[in-house]
Design a protein around this motif. Structure first.
Motif, PDB file in Angstrom:
ATOM      1  N   LEU A 103       0.815  -1.217   0.000  1.00  0.00           N
ATOM      2  CA  LEU A 103       0.000   0.000   0.000  1.00  0.00           C
ATOM      3  C   LEU A 103       0.850   1.268   0.000  1.00  0.00           C
ATOM      4  CD1 LEU A 103      -2.545  -1.145   2.732  1.00  0.00           C
ATOM      5  CD2 LEU A 103      -2.972  -1.030   0.275  1.00  0.00           C
ATOM      6  N   PRO A 104       0.368   2.339  -0.653  1.00  0.00           N
ATOM      7  CA  PRO A 104      -0.767   2.346  -1.564  1.00  0.00           C
ATOM      8  C   PRO A 104      -0.333   1.889  -2.955  1.00  0.00           C
ATOM      9  CG  PRO A 104       0.131   4.559  -1.430  1.00  0.00           C
ATOM     10  CD  PRO A 104       0.990   3.676  -0.533  1.00  0.00           C
ATOM     11  N   PHE A 105      -1.281   1.379  -3.734  1.00  0.00           N
ATOM     12  CA  PHE A 105      -0.938   0.994  -5.098  1.00  0.00           C
ATOM     13  C   PHE A 105      -2.145   1.207  -6.010  1.00  0.00           C
ATOM     14  CE2 PHE A 105      -2.211  -2.793  -2.717  1.00  0.00           C
ATOM     15  CZ  PHE A 105      -3.204  -3.344  -3.512  1.00  0.00           C
ATOM     16  N   VAL A 106      -1.855   1.298  -7.297  1.00  0.00           N
ATOM     17  CA  VAL A 106      -2.895   1.590  -8.279  1.00  0.00           C
ATOM     18  C   VAL A 106      -3.407   0.288  -8.903  1.00  0.00           C
ATOM     19  CG1 VAL A 106      -3.389   2.710 -10.501  1.00  0.00           C
ATOM     20  CG2 VAL A 106      -1.929   3.857  -8.801  1.00  0.00           C
ATOM     21  N   VAL A 107      -4.728   0.175  -9.003  1.00  0.00           N
ATOM     22  CA  VAL A 107      -5.348  -0.885  -9.801  1.00  0.00           C
ATOM     23  C   VAL A 107      -6.196  -0.200 -10.866  1.00  0.00           C
ATOM     24  CG1 VAL A 107      -6.871  -2.894  -9.822  1.00  0.00           C
ATOM     25  CG2 VAL A 107      -5.379  -2.484  -7.857  1.00  0.00           C
ATOM     26  N   ALA A 108      -6.024  -0.616 -12.100  1.00  0.00           N
ATOM     27  CA  ALA A 108      -6.707   0.043 -13.209  1.00  0.00           C
ATOM     28  C   ALA A 108      -7.522  -0.956 -14.022  1.00  0.00           C
ATOM     29  CB  ALA A 108      -5.694   0.724 -14.116  1.00  0.00           C
ATOM     30  N   ALA A 109      -8.577  -0.444 -14.642  1.00  0.00           N
ATOM     31  CA  ALA A 109      -9.305  -1.189 -15.680  1.00  0.00           C
ATOM     32  C   ALA A 109      -8.777  -0.646 -17.005  1.00  0.00           C
ATOM     33  CB  ALA A 109     -10.801  -0.963 -15.557  1.00  0.00           C
ATOM     34  N   VAL A 110      -8.158  -1.530 -17.776  1.00  0.00           N
ATOM     35  CA  VAL A 110      -7.467  -1.106 -18.995  1.00  0.00           C
ATOM     36  C   VAL A 110      -8.150  -1.704 -20.215  1.00  0.00           C
ATOM     37  CG1 VAL A 110      -5.288  -1.199 -20.271  1.00  0.00           C
ATOM     38  CG2 VAL A 110      -5.272  -0.905 -17.775  1.00  0.00           C
ATOM     39  N   ASP A 111      -8.571  -0.840 -21.117  1.00  0.00           N
ATOM     40  CA  ASP A 111      -9.117  -1.300 -22.400  1.00  0.00           C
ATOM     41  C   ASP A 111      -7.955  -1.505 -23.357  1.00  0.00           C
ATOM     42  OD1 ASP A 111     -11.814  -1.312 -21.715  1.00  0.00           O
ATOM     43  OD2 ASP A 111     -12.041   0.822 -22.155  1.00  0.00           O
ATOM     44  N   LEU A 112      -7.796  -2.735 -23.826  1.00  0.00           N
ATOM     45  CA  LEU A 112      -6.723  -3.019 -24.772  1.00  0.00           C
ATOM     46  C   LEU A 112      -7.043  -2.401 -26.127  1.00  0.00           C
ATOM     47  CD1 LEU A 112      -5.936  -6.760 -23.976  1.00  0.00           C
ATOM     48  CD2 LEU A 112      -4.986  -4.667 -22.943  1.00  0.00           C
ATOM     49  N   GLU A 113      -5.998  -2.170 -26.922  1.00  0.00           N
ATOM     50  CA  GLU A 113      -6.289  -1.605 -28.248  1.00  0.00           C
ATOM     51  C   GLU A 113      -6.989  -2.642 -29.130  1.00  0.00           C
ATOM     52  OE1 GLU A 113      -2.790  -0.072 -30.078  1.00  0.00           O
ATOM     53  OE2 GLU A 113      -1.800  -2.018 -30.258  1.00  0.00           O
ATOM     54  N   GLU A 114      -6.896  -3.911 -28.755  1.00  0.00           N
ATOM     55  CA  GLU A 114      -7.693  -4.939 -29.427  1.00  0.00           C
ATOM     56  C   GLU A 114      -9.125  -4.825 -28.900  1.00  0.00           C
ATOM     57  OE1 GLU A 114      -4.834  -5.541 -27.837  1.00  0.00           O
ATOM     58  OE2 GLU A 114      -3.458  -5.965 -29.504  1.00  0.00           O
ATOM     59  N   THR A 115     -10.006  -4.299 -29.712  1.00  0.00           N
ATOM     60  CA  THR A 115     -11.347  -3.916 -29.258  1.00  0.00           C
ATOM     61  C   THR A 115     -12.099  -5.073 -28.604  1.00  0.00           C
ATOM     62  OG1 THR A 115     -11.418  -2.376 -31.088  1.00  0.00           O
ATOM     63  CG2 THR A 115     -13.509  -2.831 -30.001  1.00  0.00           C
ATOM     64  N   GLY A 116     -12.702  -4.766 -27.462  1.00  0.00           N
ATOM     65  CA  GLY A 116     -13.555  -5.734 -26.790  1.00  0.00           C
ATOM     66  C   GLY A 116     -12.953  -6.316 -25.530  1.00  0.00           C
ATOM     67  N   ALA A 117     -11.637  -6.179 -25.379  1.00  0.00           N
ATOM     68  CA  ALA A 117     -10.964  -6.804 -24.231  1.00  0.00           C
ATOM     69  C   ALA A 117     -10.573  -5.758 -23.198  1.00  0.00           C
ATOM     70  CB  ALA A 117      -9.728  -7.562 -24.697  1.00  0.00           C
ATOM     71  N   ARG A 118     -10.936  -6.020 -21.969  1.00  0.00           N
ATOM     72  CA  ARG A 118     -10.538  -5.158 -20.855  1.00  0.00           C
ATOM     73  C   ARG A 118      -9.897  -6.023 -19.779  1.00  0.00           C
ATOM     74  NH1 ARG A 118     -15.061  -1.477 -18.206  1.00  0.00           N
ATOM     75  NH2 ARG A 118     -14.737  -0.294 -20.117  1.00  0.00           N
ATOM     76  N   LEU A 119      -8.845  -5.518 -19.170  1.00  0.00           N
ATOM     77  CA  LEU A 119      -8.211  -6.209 -18.047  1.00  0.00           C
ATOM     78  C   LEU A 119      -8.245  -5.311 -16.819  1.00  0.00           C
ATOM     79  CD1 LEU A 119      -6.680  -7.704 -20.506  1.00  0.00           C
ATOM     80  CD2 LEU A 119      -4.876  -8.098 -18.818  1.00  0.00           C
ATOM     81  N   VAL A 120      -8.452  -5.925 -15.676  1.00  0.00           N
ATOM     82  CA  VAL A 120      -8.215  -5.230 -14.410  1.00  0.00           C
ATOM     83  C   VAL A 120      -6.844  -5.667 -13.953  1.00  0.00           C
ATOM     84  CG1 VAL A 120      -8.899  -5.109 -11.992  1.00  0.00           C
ATOM     85  CG2 VAL A 120     -10.625  -4.937 -13.791  1.00  0.00           C
ATOM     86  N   ALA A 121      -5.956  -4.722 -13.745  1.00  0.00           N
ATOM     87  CA  ALA A 121      -4.564  -5.061 -13.470  1.00  0.00           C
ATOM     88  C   ALA A 121      -3.926  -4.056 -12.528  1.00  0.00           C
ATOM     89  CB  ALA A 121      -3.777  -5.101 -14.784  1.00  0.00           C
ATOM     90  N   SER A 122      -2.889  -4.504 -11.859  1.00  0.00           N
ATOM     91  CA  SER A 122      -2.115  -3.609 -10.999  1.00  0.00           C
ATOM     92  C   SER A 122      -1.194  -2.754 -11.852  1.00  0.00           C
ATOM     93  CB  SER A 122      -1.224  -4.402 -10.036  1.00  0.00           C
ATOM     94  OG  SER A 122      -1.874  -5.521  -9.540  1.00  0.00           O
ATOM     95  N   MET A 123      -0.821  -1.603 -11.309  1.00  0.00           N
ATOM     96  CA  MET A 123       0.215  -0.771 -11.918  1.00  0.00           C
ATOM     97  C   MET A 123       1.302  -0.570 -10.857  1.00  0.00           C
ATOM     98  SD  MET A 123      -2.108   1.905 -14.162  1.00  0.00           S
ATOM     99  CE  MET A 123      -0.648   2.717 -14.821  1.00  0.00           C
ATOM    100  N   PRO A 124       2.153  -1.598 -10.692  1.00  0.00           N
ATOM    101  CA  PRO A 124       3.069  -1.617  -9.547  1.00  0.00           C
ATOM    102  C   PRO A 124       4.038  -0.441  -9.483  1.00  0.00           C
ATOM    103  CG  PRO A 124       2.980  -3.766 -10.613  1.00  0.00           C
ATOM    104  CD  PRO A 124       2.287  -2.805 -11.524  1.00  0.00           C
TER     105      PRO A 124
END
Lengths: 154, 389
Positions: A103-124
């Motif tokens: 802590l603290p750390f960032v977690v993001a919802a990232v839309d990939l440039e490949e349309t339709g795919a989203r990941l929830v991922a850490s940004m360490p």
């Protein structure tokens, strides 16, 4: 985070804050036949997602069918690793180790440039103050076990 | 012929602190008190609905209570489960499949687990793999609070919603709780108090988050001809309509973080009930977080999309405001033992019976309850009124 160099295809290329490389068993995913390709791909530095032959859209996580159009003609492809932050938060309280120590750390919802795919991922490596919705980010990879990798963004 | 359906009994278990009582004991407390409130015997209950966290939960509850219901519903979709139960029970009673349905919930969350639910303790704990698609998100360290925070952040980005506006929701709920001797926290708050409380997951502060308590409640629905012979027969409360829906399970599945299934559920529920948003006298909103209320207000049509911020900041949620919301103080200040959806139906009933004392919304005739489950994953809307459809 345009000033951060991309590291698609390399593993653990950025110094991590906290103990991001210590991952006790309870945070290590157990791959199944359905998603082993994703976790193995990440362990070798590739972001593997599915693309639908019918509608052309992508998806993450892997499934038997295309979650967009319902076709079962889904094929594995390697994503570029480039994406856009759809939203994010700064986690400042998490009682479970090893997150507690990061802590603290960032977690993001990232839309990939490949349309339709989203990941929830850490940004360490990210400075929370520098992260913004709409910014371009790039995948990095972190091995957490034999043939098991996680996808982060920077 | 379709039968009208009434809420005939409401009973609260001990709370917000109920140390020493197991979940089924809390359910039994609510059940026995609701039976007494209705003037029913337990052998008159032929339907049971309940949501818990294990398979055959409702079967175990039936045995514990010593009833043998012929109709069961264990829809378990988080906090909104009970709005789904009410809708299903309403239709089943209406159709004549069952006469009397007890909807039950009890949880000793605070006593058993402390205040860990929203911040890493609620799933994927040590030695336990998280369920379903949460597998892909748990390793990021995202928390339940963090999931809502991400949604709130997106709303702020798209519509200019501010932390002050979100905070004003917590302030108004606390104002209501200050009138409720059963509420967990009753000391009035200011917007600055909320903004100065520590950030749990940006942009949500501690005081943007609901309380964690023990508690339980039971709401009994019955066909109108049965209600006519019971204790509240002169102040009947009718179920007028309900609907529900889901958009996602995991956070990555939440394709639009600023719109929920309440858009669809609300529209259908309002149509079934024959009402429009301006008819609503009392709104019982799920308020796991301040943002939950804001997005729900927009999705149900109480404020245009994107204008929930100004709507709440104007004080419209207060008693005497345009849309009195959660007169009991809500989950933000009154009680929230893990899943709160059934408390919404209980509070709406209390209001429509004109039985809410210091918290009464004067002349309340139509109430809407909207439950939210998961991380805005499921939405269930139920319309109650003092008149049948």
């Amino acid at each position: 985070m345009a000033e951060h160099p991309g590291h698609s295809g390399t593993r653990d290329a950025e110094p991590m804050s906290g103990n991001w490389n210590e991952n006790p068993p309870w945070v290590v995913p157990v791959p199944t036949d359905e998603d082993r390709e994703f976790f193995e791909g990440a362990s070798r530095g590739e972001l593997r997602i599915q693309r639908c032959d019918e509608c052309g859209l992508h998806q993450h996580y892997p499934r038997y069918l295309c979650s967009h159009c319902g076709s079962t003609e889904v094929k594995w492809v390697t994503a570029s690793g480039v994406g856009t932050v759809y939203s994010f938060t700064v986690i400042r309280q998490n009682g479970v180790p090893p997150f507690r120590e990061r802590l603290p750390f960032v977690v993001a919802a990232v839309d990939l440039e490949e349309t339709g795919a989203r990941l929830v991922a850490s940004m360490p490596g990210a400075d929370p103050a520098q992260v913004a919705i709409g910014m371009q980010v790039r995948a990095t990879f972190r091995s957490v076990g034999e043939g098991i990798g996680l996808v982060d963004f920077a | 012929m379709k039968r009208n359906v009434c809420v005939v009994g409401v009973g609260h278990a001990d709370g917000p602190y109920a140390t020493g009582l197991q979940p089924n004991a809390l359910i039994a407390q609510g059940f026995t008190r609701a039976l007494a409130d209705a003037g029913l015997r337990k052998d008159q209950v032929d339907g049971l609905a309940s949501a818990g966290h294990s398979g055959m939960h409702e079967v175990a509850v039936a045995e514990y209570l010593g009833i043998r219901p012929a109709w069961l519903d264990s829809t378990s979709c988080g906090g909104s489960s009970f709005e789904f139960h009410a809708q299903h029970a309403y239709r089943a009673i209406e159709a004549g499949d069952v006469d009397v349905v007890a909807i039950c919930y009890g949880s000793n969350l605070l006593s058993a687990s402390g205040r860990t639910l929203g911040t890493g303790g609620g799933g994927g704990q040590r030695g336990m793999q998280p369920p379903g698609p949460m597998k892909y998100e748990f390793p990021t360290g995202l928390t339940l609070v963090g999931a809502y925070a991400m949604a709130a952040n997106r709303h702020m980005h798209e519509y200019g919603t501010t932390p002050d506006q979100l905070a004003s929701i917590a302030v108004q709920m606390r104002e209501h709780a200050s009138r409720n001797t059963n509420a967990m926290y009753r000391t009035p708050l200011t917007v600055d108090d909320v903004l100065e409380s520590r950030l749990v997951a940006d942009p949500l502060h501690k005081l943007d988050c609901c309380v964690i308590s023990d508690g339980g409640v039971c709401v009994i629905l019955a066909a109108e001809h049965i209600a006519a012979g019971l204790r509240w027969s002169t102040k009947p409360v009718y179920v007028r309509g309900g609907s529900g829906g889901t958009t996602h399970h995991s956070v990555q599945g939440m394709s639009d973080m600023t719109t929920t299934a309440a858009v669809i559920a609300g529209k259908r529920a309002f149509e079934t009930a024959g009402i429009v948003p301006s008819d609503v006298d009392v709104f019982c909103s799920y308020d796991s977080f301040t943002y939950t209320v804001l997005v729900t207000l927009e999705d149900l049509g109480f404020a245009p999309k994107g204008e929930g911020g100004p709507f709440v900041a104007e004080g419209n949620l207060r008693l005497g405001g345009a849309l009195p919301t959660n007169p009991d103080g809500g989950g933000l200040s009154c009680t929230h033992p893990g899943m709160r959806g059934l408390f919404l139906l209980a509070e709406a009933t209390r209001q429509l019976r004109n039985d809410a004392g210091e918290s009464q919304v004067q002349g309340a005739e139509t109430a809407v309850c909207n439950g939210s489950g998961g991380w805005l994953s499921t939405q269930g809307t139920v319309v109650l009124g003092t008149q049948s459809r």
